[in-house]
Design a protein around this motif. Structure first.
Motif, PDB file in Angstrom:
ATOM      1  N   ASN A 181       0.910  -1.303  -0.019  1.00 55.57           N
ATOM      2  CA  ASN A 181       0.115  -0.026  -0.117  1.00 55.57           C
ATOM      3  C   ASN A 181       0.661   1.101   0.066  1.00 55.57           C
ATOM      4  O   ASN A 181       1.621   1.390   1.041  1.00 55.57           O
ATOM      5  CB  ASN A 181      -0.790  -0.205   1.201  1.00 55.57           C
ATOM      6  N   ALA A 182       0.877   1.940  -1.109  1.00 58.81           N
ATOM      7  CA  ALA A 182       1.774   3.171  -1.257  1.00 58.81           C
ATOM      8  C   ALA A 182       1.587   4.145  -0.183  1.00 58.81           C
ATOM      9  O   ALA A 182       2.406   4.874   0.370  1.00 58.81           O
ATOM     10  CB  ALA A 182       1.788   3.917  -2.567  1.00 58.81           C
ATOM     11  N   ASP A 183       0.469   4.274   0.129  1.00 57.41           N
ATOM     12  CA  ASP A 183      -0.097   5.342   1.306  1.00 57.41           C
ATOM     13  C   ASP A 183       0.548   4.823   2.685  1.00 57.41           C
ATOM     14  O   ASP A 183       1.007   5.872   3.503  1.00 57.41           O
ATOM     15  CB  ASP A 183      -1.530   5.647   1.403  1.00 57.41           C
ATOM     16  N   VAL A 184       0.485   3.435   2.897  1.00 62.85           N
ATOM     17  CA  VAL A 184       1.381   3.180   4.196  1.00 62.85           C
ATOM     18  C   VAL A 184       2.770   3.248   4.326  1.00 62.85           C
ATOM     19  O   VAL A 184       3.254   3.547   4.960  1.00 62.85           O
ATOM     20  CB  VAL A 184       0.723   1.706   4.509  1.00 62.85           C
ATOM     21  N   MET A 185       3.332   2.819   3.115  1.00 62.57           N
ATOM     22  CA  MET A 185       4.886   2.773   2.877  1.00 62.57           C
ATOM     23  C   MET A 185       5.191   3.985   2.971  1.00 62.57           C
ATOM     24  O   MET A 185       6.619   4.201   3.155  1.00 62.57           O
ATOM     25  CB  MET A 185       5.360   1.822   1.731  1.00 62.57           C
ATOM     26  N   HIS A 186       4.561   5.089   2.408  1.00 59.13           N
ATOM     27  CA  HIS A 186       5.169   6.455   2.390  1.00 59.13           C
ATOM     28  C   HIS A 186       5.564   7.042   3.620  1.00 59.13           C
ATOM     29  O   HIS A 186       6.755   7.565   3.776  1.00 59.13           O
ATOM     30  CB  HIS A 186       3.923   7.396   1.830  1.00 59.13           C
ATOM     31  N   TYR A 187       4.900   6.474   4.859  1.00 60.04           N
ATOM     32  CA  TYR A 187       5.184   6.752   6.173  1.00 60.04           C
ATOM     33  C   TYR A 187       6.480   5.771   6.681  1.00 60.04           C
ATOM     34  O   TYR A 187       6.885   6.033   7.676  1.00 60.04           O
ATOM     35  CB  TYR A 187       3.928   6.627   7.032  1.00 60.04           C
ATOM     36  N   TRP A 188       6.703   4.901   5.926  1.00 57.72           N
ATOM     37  CA  TRP A 188       7.688   4.064   6.299  1.00 57.72           C
ATOM     38  C   TRP A 188       9.021   4.360   5.380  1.00 57.72           C
ATOM     39  O   TRP A 188       9.977   3.611   5.662  1.00 57.72           O
ATOM     40  CB  TRP A 188       7.433   2.679   6.288  1.00 57.72           C
ATOM     41  N   PHE A 189       8.961   5.318   4.651  1.00 56.93           N
ATOM     42  CA  PHE A 189      10.012   5.901   3.767  1.00 56.93           C
ATOM     43  C   PHE A 189      10.705   4.707   2.937  1.00 56.93           C
ATOM     44  O   PHE A 189      11.865   4.327   2.922  1.00 56.93           O
ATOM     45  CB  PHE A 189      11.335   6.268   4.760  1.00 56.93           C
ATOM     46  N   GLN A 192      15.944  16.783   4.352  1.00 61.15           N
ATOM     47  CA  GLN A 192      15.836  16.030   3.109  1.00 61.15           C
ATOM     48  C   GLN A 192      16.352  14.873   2.942  1.00 61.15           C
ATOM     49  O   GLN A 192      17.088  14.326   2.410  1.00 61.15           O
ATOM     50  CB  GLN A 192      16.505  16.968   2.005  1.00 61.15           C
ATOM     51  N   HIS A 193      15.956  14.026   4.151  1.00 62.62           N
ATOM     52  CA  HIS A 193      16.645  12.614   4.314  1.00 62.62           C
ATOM     53  C   HIS A 193      15.912  11.421   3.650  1.00 62.62           C
ATOM     54  O   HIS A 193      16.681  10.601   3.318  1.00 62.62           O
ATOM     55  CB  HIS A 193      16.375  12.346   5.986  1.00 62.62           C
ATOM     56  N   PHE A 194      14.574  11.527   3.097  1.00 62.70           N
ATOM     57  CA  PHE A 194      13.909  10.567   2.348  1.00 62.70           C
ATOM     58  C   PHE A 194      13.183  10.968   1.245  1.00 62.70           C
ATOM     59  O   PHE A 194      12.576  12.278   0.997  1.00 62.70           O
ATOM     60  CB  PHE A 194      12.693   9.873   3.220  1.00 62.70           C
ATOM     61  N   PHE A 195      13.516  10.415   0.166  1.00 63.81           N
ATOM     62  CA  PHE A 195      12.742  10.596  -1.181  1.00 63.81           C
ATOM     63  C   PHE A 195      11.486   9.833  -1.341  1.00 63.81           C
ATOM     64  O   PHE A 195      11.391   8.689  -1.536  1.00 63.81           O
ATOM     65  CB  PHE A 195      13.898  10.218  -2.501  1.00 63.81           C
ATOM     66  N   TYR A 235      12.232  15.253  -1.784  1.00 62.16           N
ATOM     67  CA  TYR A 235      12.748  14.990  -0.706  1.00 62.16           C
ATOM     68  C   TYR A 235      11.823  15.682   0.814  1.00 62.16           C
ATOM     69  O   TYR A 235      11.613  16.709   0.595  1.00 62.16           O
ATOM     70  CB  TYR A 235      14.271  15.569  -0.488  1.00 62.16           C
ATOM     71  N   GLU A 236      11.843  14.665   1.804  1.00 60.19           N
ATOM     72  CA  GLU A 236      11.298  14.933   2.914  1.00 60.19           C
ATOM     73  C   GLU A 236      12.252  14.879   4.020  1.00 60.19           C
ATOM     74  O   GLU A 236      12.965  14.196   3.981  1.00 60.19           O
ATOM     75  CB  GLU A 236      10.044  14.286   3.219  1.00 60.19           C
ATOM     76  N   ASP A 237      12.011  15.861   4.951  1.00 61.62           N
ATOM     77  CA  ASP A 237      12.668  15.947   6.421  1.00 61.62           C
ATOM     78  C   ASP A 237      12.065  14.881   7.212  1.00 61.62           C
ATOM     79  O   ASP A 237      10.908  14.513   7.194  1.00 61.62           O
ATOM     80  CB  ASP A 237      12.536  17.394   7.043  1.00 61.62           C
ATOM     81  N   ALA A 238      13.095  14.346   8.112  1.00 57.42           N
ATOM     82  CA  ALA A 238      12.512  13.371   9.177  1.00 57.42           C
ATOM     83  C   ALA A 238      13.029  14.083  10.486  1.00 57.42           C
ATOM     84  O   ALA A 238      13.834  14.653  10.585  1.00 57.42           O
ATOM     85  CB  ALA A 238      13.151  12.027   8.658  1.00 57.42           C
ATOM     86  N   ILE A 239      12.094  13.681  11.300  1.00 56.00           N
ATOM     87  CA  ILE A 239      12.449  13.948  12.694  1.00 56.00           C
ATOM     88  C   ILE A 239      12.770  12.721  13.606  1.00 56.00           C
ATOM     89  O   ILE A 239      12.128  11.826  13.536  1.00 56.00           O
ATOM     90  CB  ILE A 239      11.114  14.550  13.573  1.00 56.00           C
ATOM     91  N   MET A 240      13.969  12.809  14.456  1.00 56.05           N
ATOM     92  CA  MET A 240      14.296  11.782  15.100  1.00 56.05           C
ATOM     93  C   MET A 240      13.689  11.869  16.528  1.00 56.05           C
ATOM     94  O   MET A 240      13.978  13.107  17.137  1.00 56.05           O
ATOM     95  CB  MET A 240      15.845  11.691  15.245  1.00 56.05           C
TER      96      MET A 240
END
Length: 170
Positions: free
Chosen positions: A24-32, A146-149, A154-159
């Motif tokens: 599911n592309a919508d799901v995996m988007h958030y799993w980068f 800009q850690h994930f495409f 590119y999107e920023d990620a928060i640790m």
């Protein structure tokens, strides 16, 4: 939300449910991650990693109904930390399951595995998830620019992370 939700160990019978989520592309988007996983590849991965002590994989259930997938990955026994990740089936989102599942995983990580720290990566644009994690005690530790495409940009990620001592103080 029902109070019968629990985490149980991932079983081979759950692979059809996982296959649906992982494609599911919508799901995996958030799993980068790319939403591309064949059933054969999933079975092969399950068989290969079944006894991997560095991961704990769970299915979130309400009775017998699967609601989501929760993982503790790269468990480090020396430094006592692990990465947390979660997927709630889109048909069950918006019912408070993410918070409950995260709390169950935290209980397991800190009570059973005696981890010192749990950490995670969340897309900066995924404000709902970030809010849930903050509400449960995770704190922002940094930003990865800009850690994930994802979807052509590119999107920023928060640790984020939480220490065992802070968890027990809550």
């Amino acid at each position: 939300m029902t109070t019968t939700i629990k985490l149980r160990a991932l079983e081979k019978d759950d692979l059809t449910f996982l296959h649906k989520l992982f494609n599911n592309a919508d799901v995996m988007h958030y799993w980068f991650s790319e939403s591309y996983m064949s059933m054969e590849k999933l079975k092969e991965s399950f068989d290969k990693c079944y006894d991997n002590e560095r991961n704990r994989e769970f299915i979130l259930t309400d009775g017998h109904e699967p609601l989501g997938y929760v993982g503790l990955f790269d468990i480090d026994p020396r430094h006592r930390h692990a990465e947390f990740a979660i997927i709630i089936d889109p048909s069950h989102q918006g019912n408070g399951y993410a918070g409950s599942a995260t709390k169950l995983a935290m209980d397991y990580a800190f009570s059973v595995l005696n981890l010192h720290k749990l950490y995670l990566l969340v897309a900066k644009t995924n404000e709902k998830a970030g809010h849930i994690y903050e509400k449960l005690g995770f704190r922002v530790e940094g930003e990865l620019a800009q850690h994930f495409f994802i979807n052509g940009a590119y999107e920023d990620a928060i640790m984020m992370g939480i220490f065992q001592r802070d968890y027990w103080e809550r």
